[in-house]
Scaffold this motif. Structure first.
Motif, PDB file in Angstrom:
ATOM      1  N   ALA A 133      52.478  97.522   3.537  1.00  0.00           N
ATOM      2  CA  ALA A 133      53.301  96.427   3.040  1.00  0.00           C
ATOM      3  C   ALA A 133      54.691  96.981   3.367  1.00  0.00           C
ATOM      4  CB  ALA A 133      53.158  96.301   1.732  1.00  0.00           C
ATOM      5  N   GLN A 134      54.963  98.073   3.017  1.00  0.00           N
ATOM      6  CA  GLN A 134      56.608  98.579   3.664  1.00  0.00           C
ATOM      7  C   GLN A 134      56.877  98.477   4.810  1.00  0.00           C
ATOM      8  OE1 GLN A 134      56.449 102.514   1.961  1.00  0.00           O
ATOM      9  NE2 GLN A 134      56.607 101.734  -0.402  1.00  0.00           N
ATOM     10  N   SER A 135      55.646  98.791   5.913  1.00  0.00           N
ATOM     11  CA  SER A 135      56.224  98.582   7.142  1.00  0.00           C
ATOM     12  C   SER A 135      56.055  97.443   7.750  1.00  0.00           C
ATOM     13  CB  SER A 135      55.151  99.481   8.016  1.00  0.00           C
ATOM     14  OG  SER A 135      54.921 100.730   7.395  1.00  0.00           O
ATOM     15  N   TYR A 136      55.130  96.288   7.103  1.00  0.00           N
ATOM     16  CA  TYR A 136      54.925  95.137   7.813  1.00  0.00           C
ATOM     17  C   TYR A 136      55.222  94.078   7.006  1.00  0.00           C
ATOM     18  CZ  TYR A 136      52.436  97.904  11.125  1.00  0.00           C
ATOM     19  OH  TYR A 136      51.927  98.977  12.223  1.00  0.00           O
ATOM     20  N   GLY A 137      55.693  94.203   5.763  1.00  0.00           N
ATOM     21  CA  GLY A 137      56.425  93.114   4.898  1.00  0.00           C
ATOM     22  C   GLY A 137      55.101  92.386   4.260  1.00  0.00           C
ATOM     23  N   SER A 138      55.618  91.272   3.519  1.00  0.00           N
ATOM     24  CA  SER A 138      54.705  90.600   2.322  1.00  0.00           C
ATOM     25  C   SER A 138      53.434  89.906   2.880  1.00  0.00           C
ATOM     26  CB  SER A 138      55.585  89.917   1.517  1.00  0.00           C
ATOM     27  OG  SER A 138      56.076  88.893   2.188  1.00  0.00           O
ATOM     28  N   VAL A 139      53.827  89.557   4.185  1.00  0.00           N
ATOM     29  CA  VAL A 139      52.498  88.749   5.046  1.00  0.00           C
ATOM     30  C   VAL A 139      52.169  89.386   6.527  1.00  0.00           C
ATOM     31  CG1 VAL A 139      51.773  86.600   5.752  1.00  0.00           C
ATOM     32  CG2 VAL A 139      53.019  86.593   3.699  1.00  0.00           C
ATOM     33  N   PHE A 140      51.149  89.976   6.370  1.00  0.00           N
ATOM     34  CA  PHE A 140      50.711  90.474   7.774  1.00  0.00           C
ATOM     35  C   PHE A 140      49.444  90.210   8.299  1.00  0.00           C
ATOM     36  CE2 PHE A 140      50.867  94.091   4.799  1.00  0.00           C
ATOM     37  CZ  PHE A 140      49.430  94.722   5.285  1.00  0.00           C
ATOM     38  N   THR A 141      49.041  90.182   9.463  1.00  0.00           N
ATOM     39  CA  THR A 141      47.767  90.056   9.763  1.00  0.00           C
ATOM     40  C   THR A 141      47.113  91.427  10.348  1.00  0.00           C
ATOM     41  OG1 THR A 141      48.164  87.812  10.646  1.00  0.00           O
ATOM     42  CG2 THR A 141      46.106  88.739  11.385  1.00  0.00           C
ATOM     43  N   VAL A 142      45.765  91.553   9.887  1.00  0.00           N
ATOM     44  CA  VAL A 142      44.858  92.942  10.258  1.00  0.00           C
ATOM     45  C   VAL A 142      43.812  92.344  10.750  1.00  0.00           C
ATOM     46  CG1 VAL A 142      43.897  94.827   9.543  1.00  0.00           C
ATOM     47  CG2 VAL A 142      45.910  94.398   8.425  1.00  0.00           C
TER      48      VAL A 142
END
Ligand code: HEM
Length: 452
Positions: free
Chosen positions: A10-19
């Motif tokens: 979350a710290q690296s990619y923010g509050s919404v990210f796709t894996v």
């Protein structure tokens, strides 16, 4: 799953990210704002539940937890209505929970202050609560072999969800269906539990309309009422699955929360003593604790809320699926996208909690010591799929927690220094297996124990 919701991502990619899990995109939501926007503001769009091959083969699209569309809506509505009818807010349920709390006290007392792992008696207790609700009171007996088998099935089933075998099954279902391995044990347990529930349903049919009323009675009369309705989903298959869902949803979650409560009480001695002082001052020593008493026990209530916040037992359990394409947080989310709302990130969101990583009952108290809620308190999730057992769980947790806390001083075994506060992942985030002592406090006999 655990990796997907780690705070580092979350710290690296923010509050919404796709894996990407293989070829499947999973949208992870972190923090209160993103989770609220999805689950509350777009509640309908994100109300789906993805069904992987493993769950499809195990449960099918039946019951509440794994179903979707019309079946889910109808089964869920019925569950909510019946849980209310069976006693939420009524005196009978409260009495039953008070009795269960007294049984738990008895089990702890038998340990005579010696070191023991509280998980076993706690799980038995929460299983009896759901058992009584669903089957009626005869199920309270632990003598029945199915009782232990059911507990074992729930434990194994929840733990299996996070193993490599489950992932392999979802990747190669056509092979795993025929190969031996731990997944076959899960299917065997499932069959045993289904067989038992089927037997119970037959027993209920034979003694129709007998009191006390329980969930199966209510469901059977619903099947009769809905006969002739072409879109009715009320049938024995759904009934069996709903019963399994109530056990899956309502036993381990509540037991794990209560277990964490004891671990935190041991770790935070001053907080334990302050809550005990409040209980002693507000309640007479021999009076059974009622749910209404929480209004007069703001500190004890705040401690219990902080237990739920800090432990966030269902951190990654609420996987959802987008049922109609939508926009969220500035992103286009196509229909069918799998969404993972990170509930732990909401319960530890630095924008919502003063000291998110610290156990601090002050999160739920104003400057005058009154209990206050916080809209980021979402251990039961939110929106259309919010936990239907929330009210029952709140009452059960409060009565058991306050009764145990008033009766015992919880501490580490003599000579032991280490209390492990890190969790093990077994579907829910659970405390490490470890022994603690429950030392009876002076003058702590409950009215029931005194034979009143
Ligand atoms: C401390 C106790 C509990 C916690 C923390 C908890 C938490 C949750 C969470 C986070 C969900 C997922 C909701 C979502 O998809 O967003 C859920 C669903 C569910 N819970 Fe609970 N729960 C608890 C107790 C109970 C109890 C006592 C019952 C049964 C009486 C229950 C029955 C269910 C069911 C059937 C669902 C599926 C709802 C659906 O898919 O529509 N839970 N719970």
């Amino acid at each position: 799953m655990r990796v997907l919701v780690s705070p580092q991502l979350a710290q690296s990619y923010g509050s919404v990210f796709t894996v990407w899990l293989g070829s499947t995109p999973i949208v992870v939501l972190n923090g209160f704002r993103a989770v609220k926007e999805a689950l509350v503001s777009n509640s309908e769009q994100f109300s789906g539940r993805p069904l992987t091959p493993f769950f499809q083969d195990l449960f099918g699209e039946k019951g509440v937890i794994c179903s979707n569309g019309h079946t889910w809506r109808q089964q869920r509505r019925f569950c909510l209505m019946t849980l209310r009818e069976l006693g939420l807010g009524k005196r009978m349920l409260e009495l039953q929970l008070q009795n269960e709390a007294a049984e738990l006290v008895k089990a702890f007392r038998q340990e005579q202050g010696r070191p023991f792992d509280p998980q076993v008696p706690i799980v038995r207790s929460t299983t009896r609560v759901i058992g009584a609700l669903v089957f009626g009171h005869h199920f309270l007996s632990e003598e029945e072999p199915i009782f232990l088998e059911l507990i074992q099935a729930i434990n194994l089933g929840l733990a299996f969800v996070s193993t490599i075998w489950r992932r392999l099954y979802d990747m190669f279902p056509w092979a795993l269906r025929y190969l031996s391995g731990p997944h076959q044990k899960i299917f065997q347990y499932h069959e045993t539990v289904r067989g038992f529930i089927h037997h119970e349903i037959t027993r209920h049919r034979l003694r129709a309309l007998e009191v006390p009323k329980d969930f199966i009675n209510c469901y059977l009369s619903q099947i009769t009422k809905a006969m002739g309705d072409p879109v009715s989903t009320f049938n024995e298959e759904n009934l069996i699955q709903v019963v399994i869902d109530l056990f899956l949803g309502g036993t381990d979650t509540t037991a794990t929360t209560l277990h964490w409560a004891l671990v935190y009480l041991v770790h935070h001695r001053a907080i334990q003593e302050r809550a005990q002082q409040e209980l002693d001052e507000v309640l007479g020593a021999s009076q059974a604790i009622c749910y209404e008493d929480r209004e007069r026990l703001p500190y004890t209530r705040a401690v219990l809320h902080e237990v739920q916040r800090h432990s966030s037992v269902v951190a990654v359990g609420a996987v959802r699926q987008c049922v109609t394409s939508t926009w969220m947080h500035g992103y286009y989310v196509p229909k069918g996208t799998i969404i993972l709302p990170n509930l732990a990130s909401v319960l530890h969101d630095p924008e919502c909690w003063e000291t998110p990583q610290q156990f601090n009952p002050g999160h739920f108290l104003d400057k005058d010591g009154n209990f206050v809620t916080n809209e980021a308190f979402l251990p039961f999730s939110a929106g259309h799929r919010v936990c239907p057992g929330e009210q029952l769980a709140r009452m059960e947790l409060f009565l058991m927690f306050a009764t145990l806390l008033r009766t015992f001083r919880f501490q580490l075994p003599e000579g032991s220094r280490d209390l492990r506060l890190d969790y093990v992942f077994g579907g829910t985030l659970q405390p490490q297996p470890q022994k603690i002592c429950a030392v009876p406090r002076l003058g702590s006999l409950s009215p029931r124990e005194e034979g009143l």
